[in-house]
Design a protein around this motif. Sequence first.
Motif, PDB file in Angstrom:
ATOM      1  N   THR A 311       0.914  -1.090   0.014  1.00 58.48           N
ATOM      2  CA  THR A 311      -0.034   0.221   0.028  1.00 58.48           C
ATOM      3  C   THR A 311       0.806   1.260   0.011  1.00 58.48           C
ATOM      4  OG1 THR A 311      -1.622  -0.904   1.065  1.00 58.48           O
ATOM      5  CG2 THR A 311      -1.577   1.542   1.432  1.00 58.48           C
ATOM      6  N   ALA A 312       2.012   1.240   0.797  1.00 56.20           N
ATOM      7  CA  ALA A 312       2.067   2.393   1.006  1.00 56.20           C
ATOM      8  C   ALA A 312       3.561   2.765  -0.200  1.00 56.20           C
ATOM      9  CB  ALA A 312       3.812   2.296   2.330  1.00 56.20           C
ATOM     10  N   MET A 313       4.069   1.430  -0.510  1.00 56.10           N
ATOM     11  CA  MET A 313       5.030   1.314  -1.908  1.00 56.10           C
ATOM     12  C   MET A 313       4.552   1.672  -3.518  1.00 56.10           C
ATOM     13  SD  MET A 313       6.956  -2.101  -2.326  1.00 56.10           S
ATOM     14  CE  MET A 313       7.920  -1.295  -3.227  1.00 56.10           C
ATOM     15  N   THR A 314       3.068   2.194  -2.951  1.00 59.52           N
ATOM     16  CA  THR A 314       2.431   2.163  -4.352  1.00 59.52           C
ATOM     17  C   THR A 314       1.386   4.277  -4.765  1.00 59.52           C
ATOM     18  OG1 THR A 314      -0.153   0.884  -3.716  1.00 59.52           O
ATOM     19  CG2 THR A 314       1.560   0.045  -5.083  1.00 59.52           C
ATOM     20  N   THR A 315       1.941   4.522  -3.033  1.00 61.08           N
ATOM     21  CA  THR A 315       1.181   5.548  -2.695  1.00 61.08           C
ATOM     22  C   THR A 315       2.524   6.661  -3.237  1.00 61.08           C
ATOM     23  OG1 THR A 315       0.239   5.180  -1.632  1.00 61.08           O
ATOM     24  CG2 THR A 315       0.454   7.344  -1.123  1.00 61.08           C
ATOM     25  N   PRO A 316       2.258   7.587  -4.346  1.00 61.90           N
ATOM     26  CA  PRO A 316       3.595   8.396  -4.849  1.00 61.90           C
ATOM     27  C   PRO A 316       3.654   9.350  -3.378  1.00 61.90           C
ATOM     28  CG  PRO A 316       0.878   8.311  -5.966  1.00 61.90           C
ATOM     29  CD  PRO A 316       1.052   7.557  -5.710  1.00 61.90           C
ATOM     30  N   GLY A 317       4.722   9.283  -2.952  1.00 60.17           N
ATOM     31  CA  GLY A 317       5.419  10.781  -2.095  1.00 60.17           C
ATOM     32  C   GLY A 317       6.275   8.871  -1.039  1.00 60.17           C
TER      33      GLY A 317
END
Length: 379
Positions: A311-317
């Motif tokens: 989830t984190a990795m696919t979120t920009p920034g």
Amino acid sequence: MTNHPDPLGGRAADEGTALPSSADRDGIACVWMRGGTSKGAYFLAADLPADPAARDDLLLRVMGSPDPRQLDGIGGATSLTSKVAVVSPSERPGIDVDYLFLQLGVDQPTVSDRQNCGNILAGVGQFAVESGLVPASGESCSVRIHLVNSDSTATATFPVRDGRPVYDGDTSIDGVPGTAAPVTLAFEDTAGSATSGLFPTGKVRDTVEGIEITCVDNGMPVVVTEAASFGLTGYESPAELAADTALAERVDRLRRAAAELMGMGDVAESSVPKTILLAPARDGGRVCTRSFIPVRPHTSLGVFAAISAVTAMTTPGAVGHDIAAAWPADLRRVDVEHPSGHLLVDIDLDHSVRPPLVRSAGVVRTARKLFAGKVFPRA
């Protein structure tokens, strides 16, 4: 020692009022199961004390904690084999059973309900059928499960035959020898399982102890950072990581400081948040991971920890997005490498809103009943 909500919506108070004085002599009904890459004791709530403190004392004696060998109990001397599922019929509309997960310490007398366990969850549906809580017919059974720890929902689907779970099959998962029947886990309402939201600090990137991190909670609170931030490659074995005592201290400082930012307070005695280190994939997957429970290196990777990290990795920034930026835009099944092999994570996020909306998340696991009978706690 514990931090408990009303764990079973009041049901245990009706059915499991007090453990009979003869319980130590007569034993307590228990099913020992492998769920995913973990093993644990599965109990009906009605067979345990309603009072959380009395229940926890009993379970510690069942597992043989505190003792690094858990010699006088059924625990396997690791955090992966010192777990408990407490299951009861659910009074919630559309839900079959309630599932409370408890993580027991090995060499410490701790019992934590502050996190889920997706691996132990993989056996809850079968346990519910085996215990007569859920009827099964046909060739497949789907059990709707309320995850008490996070107030969320999962559906476990697995094969059945003649009204009983089928455990044999040809599905393999890394970290487990042989093959078994598949268990499909589909999760709902996982965002903010133990915190205020998907990104509980209000940011997708923070700096703690001079290290760039992302704090994310999609089924489990996790601190995500790059292995290089610790001077590591991310390909070290769990044994190599465990031998580095200074690393354990750094991981603990990081997660405790991150927990304060996440609004979790003092987590010195808690197994969450978990910490996950990221590195570029090197075995055909999408990313390579090393994780800690909470500072001991994990020999594989937890289900909810993996979902939160992706989830984190696919979120920009967020930390790790530079790795995910090379993935296909429509990728929903992510192959995550860990020390024992690979874990496939199915996840669908709506990034048109902030924070992202979790449409769905899931994995395929296997489970197997190892024994059923009575367990006799240490006096």
